[in-house]
Design an enzyme around this catalytic site. Structure first.
Site, PDB file in Angstrom:
ATOM      1  NE  ARG A  40      21.604  -5.299 -18.210  1.00  0.00           N
ATOM      2  CZ  ARG A  40      22.424  -6.058 -17.522  1.00  0.00           C
ATOM      3  NH1 ARG A  40      23.727  -5.913 -17.676  1.00  0.00           N
ATOM      4  NH2 ARG A  40      21.995  -6.995 -16.696  1.00  0.00           N
ATOM      5  CD  GLU A  97      18.787 -13.561 -17.019  1.00  0.00           C
ATOM      6  OE1 GLU A  97      18.222 -14.159 -16.084  1.00  0.00           O
ATOM      7  OE2 GLU A  97      18.830 -12.326 -17.119  1.00  0.00           O
ATOM      8  N   GLY A 133       8.806 -21.266  -2.825  1.00  0.00           N
ATOM      9  CA  GLY A 133       9.450 -21.263  -1.509  1.00  0.00           C
ATOM     10  C   GLY A 133       9.940 -22.614  -1.040  1.00  0.00           C
ATOM     11  N   GLY A 134      10.198 -23.522  -1.969  1.00  0.00           N
ATOM     12  CA  GLY A 134      10.813 -24.793  -1.568  1.00  0.00           C
ATOM     13  C   GLY A 134       9.810 -25.872  -1.174  1.00  0.00           C
ATOM     14  CB  VAL A 174      28.817  -4.479 -14.013  1.00  0.00           C
ATOM     15  CG1 VAL A 174      29.901  -4.045 -13.035  1.00  0.00           C
ATOM     16  CG2 VAL A 174      27.490  -3.836 -13.655  1.00  0.00           C
ATOM     17  CD  GLU A 186      23.559 -13.555 -17.026  1.00  0.00           C
ATOM     18  OE1 GLU A 186      24.266 -12.642 -16.581  1.00  0.00           O
ATOM     19  OE2 GLU A 186      22.521 -13.966 -16.461  1.00  0.00           O
ATOM     20  CG  ASN A 210      21.961 -10.008 -18.959  1.00  0.00           C
ATOM     21  OD1 ASN A 210      20.852  -9.836 -18.486  1.00  0.00           O
ATOM     22  ND2 ASN A 210      22.878 -10.747 -18.366  1.00  0.00           N
ATOM     23  CG  HIS A 243      26.528 -16.783 -13.696  1.00  0.00           C
ATOM     24  ND1 HIS A 243      25.208 -16.423 -13.660  1.00  0.00           N
ATOM     25  CD2 HIS A 243      27.092 -15.999 -14.644  1.00  0.00           C
ATOM     26  CE1 HIS A 243      24.984 -15.466 -14.535  1.00  0.00           C
ATOM     27  NE2 HIS A 243      26.120 -15.187 -15.144  1.00  0.00           N
TER      28      HIS A 243
END
Lengths: 447, 162, 162, 447
Positions: free
Chosen positions: D291, D287, D164-165, D294, D275, D289, D208
């Site tokens: 699969r 990471e 949480g920073g 979209v 990614e 993916n 990204h």
């Protein structure tokens, strides 16, 4: 660049032009008949002007009202689409008088190229192949033999003053020539009172193949490959594809070169189409279309370009955005014209679109002006959508087209979708075994 | 249902607890709502639905207005009072007078005979006089002098006098 | 419906606890709502309330029709005669008996008690016995022995006996 | 090739897979919840099996019912789409047990790659850049300085036991390092009771960027270029494009190469996505993916391929239909995810599609499962359509996208269309001046 374009058309082509103009940041003006008040081109355009009642001759063909709409709108260019006024030189002159650019060739060119005999003569002189024939009637048997040998067999003997097949004879070899000629003369005399006979090359199984060209004001003339439009019903194109599956690479190159040469010889500017017949070995020029055509998306999808934007660019005085060398056909493309027609008898079937699902996914383009609830008017052309697909091979494109035809839901009117489903699964289509008479013979003969 | 029955029914509903009543025919469809039926709606604050319904209504309303504006007509009124629109038979520029210095052919309130000139429609440099096809009284002039008009655009709202 | 019947109906509703009443014809569609129906909605906070509820009802209605068409059954009859469907709670294979040589658990015309086994639903090699949730009479067996069934597929048409 | 594929998904991705299967001549089985009875994937598939009630965990996530549906259908392969069970190794194992092919990586690979720390360690070892950091807590100031110098500035000090920073410090230069470290330690101690601190590279304005790869059983691993998915709302992608407008040619090539290397190192098969974060100079793997995603149509449209068909091919044991050298990006492609959401607050907006006009014309693809009358359920994802356009330049694609957003009519639910219309006309979008925080800051901060 233009500030505002008026689109002197309706339906999907009006929508198509509005799309191109919007992407170029140009304002658009639609014109519409009272019948088309709620139609898509009216909704999508920035402005819309009603130009008359439903009947085309009182609205979309009404020079006077359209001229005044051009004046009232303050546009600086007019796109004619296809059909309606698109090949009317008087309309081009009116645009000139009003000081707005007509997006297409100039009036003089348009008028000159409408005279088919003259165009043929010019091309003949310049070594562009047209359908060979005697330049007039044949008066004696010795010149008959001479001309026949020059043209080659099979030949067609035709009555100069006749029509409807009377006095017409196909001659397949020299030994039949004299007898057929005499018989044709007698028949012509009996039928038409005059026995003048002329000869033309008989193209037994013609394929209709056309070449898209576009030329700018800087002397650049490029071709965008060919389209094979052999599948016609009573001379109306139903399915177009590119590249043509029957051309050998050598012939294809020669055809493209010839089309560009013809455009140069004829001094053509803007987008146009050179139509040829192909007999399996040679091709013959038949006519030039001085406008954008229904099937232009086939070339767009094959080459990844935007012909309407190029038309606008060229008309605004810019250079073509590509060179010949940059144009490579990437895909095999097939287009089906989805008409609101009975799929067996092909008569128009107006009505209201009550349910609609438009196919999508990779390699699919649908150009249409209809949405759920759209009324298909009996006053205008029955074409309601163009379904265009690409594939990495003809077979992939064919399967994709079948997939899309299967997905396409249009409720409320009958359409030609079932016809295409039958057509694309025939062995003749799969094996390219057809000519321009195929549909009339195989599909209309049988129903 | 005759007028008497209708009035009867209205009186009945008026006195009842129902704050909403619907009745359709044929064949039948009744809906009755008491005040309590709406309490729910009011309390549910966060849900997006009722708003959407309103939006849609507004939109329809808007559409109607747009169409009316486009046509420049007030159809309901016109229709009710037996008024008639005289529409433009061409795309043109509308002029009320034969020249900038002349007085207009007609003014609101004028009664004109059949064949009287109502205005000039200029199209492609040609001055077309628009004549009255029937005797009428000018109730409203729907476009401005010098305005560009499209085919079928209502120009005058008139009362027929024949 | 004449005015008298209508007023009669309204009086009846007025005196009732119902704050909303709808009635359609043909063939029938009734909706009655008590005040509580709306209070409930209010408590369920997150969902898009009243309209959504109605929509869902309509949808279910529609769905049922679709399913029925799909299943080739005649629901109207069933509904009218107070028959009920027993549906599959899983994707499975339907067996009427515990083994190929055994006799079926139930036959048409049988009256069974609550908790009685009606059939086997085999899914992923597991034999699940489907039990009657209420006493009933088997009116119709809607699927064949060994048939593959999907979730929610009607298996039996029964008459409740409670 | 497979005879029958069951699609363990719903919505547009189910439709997408059905389309690919149909074009390959493979039968399709849809599964659906009672809520989805009338939906498009059910209509388009050859068969459909109801697998449970509306709630996803009782239907689309219900392993047991789906397994039995696979068994009942007699299919020989299963496509998981994205989401739902697509990254669940247990589902893959069930398919194995049932003797049907799972179209994706095998269970072991899927499981192995889900452990992000392990994947990072493997890639680190093999020289694939990941976000640099200390491999554990830093115990003393001299090793702090050493590690800091190795990683480079700016740095992020993070409490090993925190969140949480709290205890987090950005350090921009060496002179600030020791003070910040001490402060962070104190803060961590106060907040979490332990003062362990570790270092990570601080990526201030991350983009990204991901690379699509696909690998077959024959050792061919190719990349299909990159997709820039920087425009996200709370880590949910909203707009994707390819090529990334911020990569220099040299970096792009290195990125593609790295992605393929990573896939090799990880022993990956089938379609997957690597990614990365990009800080303007360097990229860091975050990471994989395992699969289809979209946004796969972005790559399809850019390269003119069909990723779903390739997935199916590869799973059926065929070689990839293209080689790396044959893949050339032809266009700039942009995708907008059209969600049934309030365009300002982004909360879902279920309802019924009452009016629909889907944009068309050249260079436009729409993947959707909705038609006029479709109900958008509150039970599932709010994405109702993917609008993908290509252009010969980013600017042409941007203008085409705006033209399409303008044309797109969806009545009955609110959608994110107005949001995209604002986004695509901001100078920041036009000039590529944004990072992954852009939308949260500029669009959500203001409303």
């Amino acid at each position: 660049m233009f500030k505002k374009i008026l689109i002197a058309n309706r339906g999907e082509i009006a929508v198509r032009v509005i799309r191109a103009a919007k992407e170029l940041g140009i304002q658009t003006v639609a014109v519409y008949s009272t019948e088309d008040k709620d139609s898509m081109h009216v909704k999508l355009a920035d402005e819309a002007i009603c130009i008359g009642p439903a009947e085309a001759k009182k609205s979309y063909l009404h020079l006077f009202n359209i001229a005044q709409a051009i004046a009232n709108s303050g546009c600086d260019a007019v796109h004619p689409g296809y059909g309606f006024l698109s090949e009317n030189p008087n309309f081009v002159r009116i645009c000139d008088d009003l000081g707005v650019e007509f997006i297409g060739p100039d009036a003089e060119t348009m008028e000159r190229l409408a005279d088919k005999a003259k165009v043929k003569a010019i091309l003949d002189e310049n070594g562009i192949p047209t359908v060979p024939g005697s330049s007039g009637s044949i008066d004696d048997e010795s010149s008959l033999i001479e001309v026949a040998n020059r043209i080659g067999y099979p030949l067609l003997l035709k009555a100069s003053w006749g029509g409807g097949g009377k006095g017409m004879r196909v001659v397949r070899k020299e030994s039949e020539l004299i007898d057929s000629y005499r018989a044709a003369k007698l028949e012509a005399k009996a039928s038409f009172g005059r026995d003048d006979i002329y000869i033309e090359k008989f193209i037994e199984h013609p394929r209709h193949i056309e070449v898209q060209i576009i030329a700018d004001e800087f002397g650049n003339i490029v071709h965008i490959g060919e389209r094979d439009c052999t599948l016609q019903r009573r001379h109306q194109k139903l399915l177009e594809e590119s590249p043509s599956p029957v051309l050998k690479e050598y012939t294809r190159k020669k055809l493209h070169h010839t089309a560009v040469e013809a455009a140069k010889v004829l001094g053509y500017k803007n987008a146009g189409t050179m139509e040829f017949l192909f007999d399996g070995e040679d091709f013959y020029f038949i006519e030039i279309n001085t406008r954008i055509q229904v099937e232009h998306p086939v070339s767009e999808m094959c080459f990844g370009i935007d012909l309407i934007k190029e038309q606008i660019n060229v008309s605004a005085g810019y250079e073509l955005s590509f060179m010949q060398s940059a144009l490579k056909p990437e895909f095999h493309v097939i287009e089906c014209r989805i008409n609101a027609e009975d799929p067996d008898k092909f008569y128009p079937f107006p009505g209201t679109i009550e349910g609609l699902y438009i196919p999508g996914g990779p390699g699919v383009r649908v150009d249409t002006a209809v949405a759920c609830g759209t009324k298909i008017s009996p006053y205008y052309d029955s074409m309601i959508a163009k379904l265009i697909v690409r594939g990495n091979s003809r077979e992939e494109a064919r399967k994709r087209m079948l997939r899309c035809l299967d997905e396409f839901v249009i409720e409320g009117v009958k359409t030609t979708i079932p016809f295409f489903q039958r057509l694309l699964t025939t062995n003749d289509f799969i094996n390219n075994n057809y000519d321009t008479n195929f549909i009339d013979k195989k599909f209309l003969g049988s129903t | 249902m005759d007028l008497k029955s209708l009035k009867d029914l209205m009186r009945f509903v008026e006195k009842s607890q129902f704050v909403e009543f619907e009745y359709k025919d044929d064949e039948i469809h009744i809906m009755l709502k008491k005040k309590e039926a709406f309490v729910g709606d009011n309390i549910v604050t966060q849900a997006p639905q009722p708003v959407a319904v309103e939006t849609r209504e507004q939109k329809q309303q808007l559409d109607k207005e747009v169409v009316e504006e486009r046509m420049g007509e007030k159809k309901e009124k016109g229709a009710k009072e037996g008024l008639v629109e005289i529409k433009s038979p061409m795309v043109a520029t509308f002029y009320r007078a034969p020249s900038p210095t002349s007085s207009p052919y007609v003014e609101v309130g004028d009664e004109v005979k059949k064949g009287a000139t109502l205005c000039i429609l200029e199209a492609m440099k040609i001055m077309n006089e628009l004549e009255a096809e029937f005797p009428c009284k000018i109730e409203q002039i729907l476009v401005k002098n010098g305005q560009k008009v499209e085919f079928d655009q209502p120009l005058f709202l008139v009362k027929r006098l024949d």
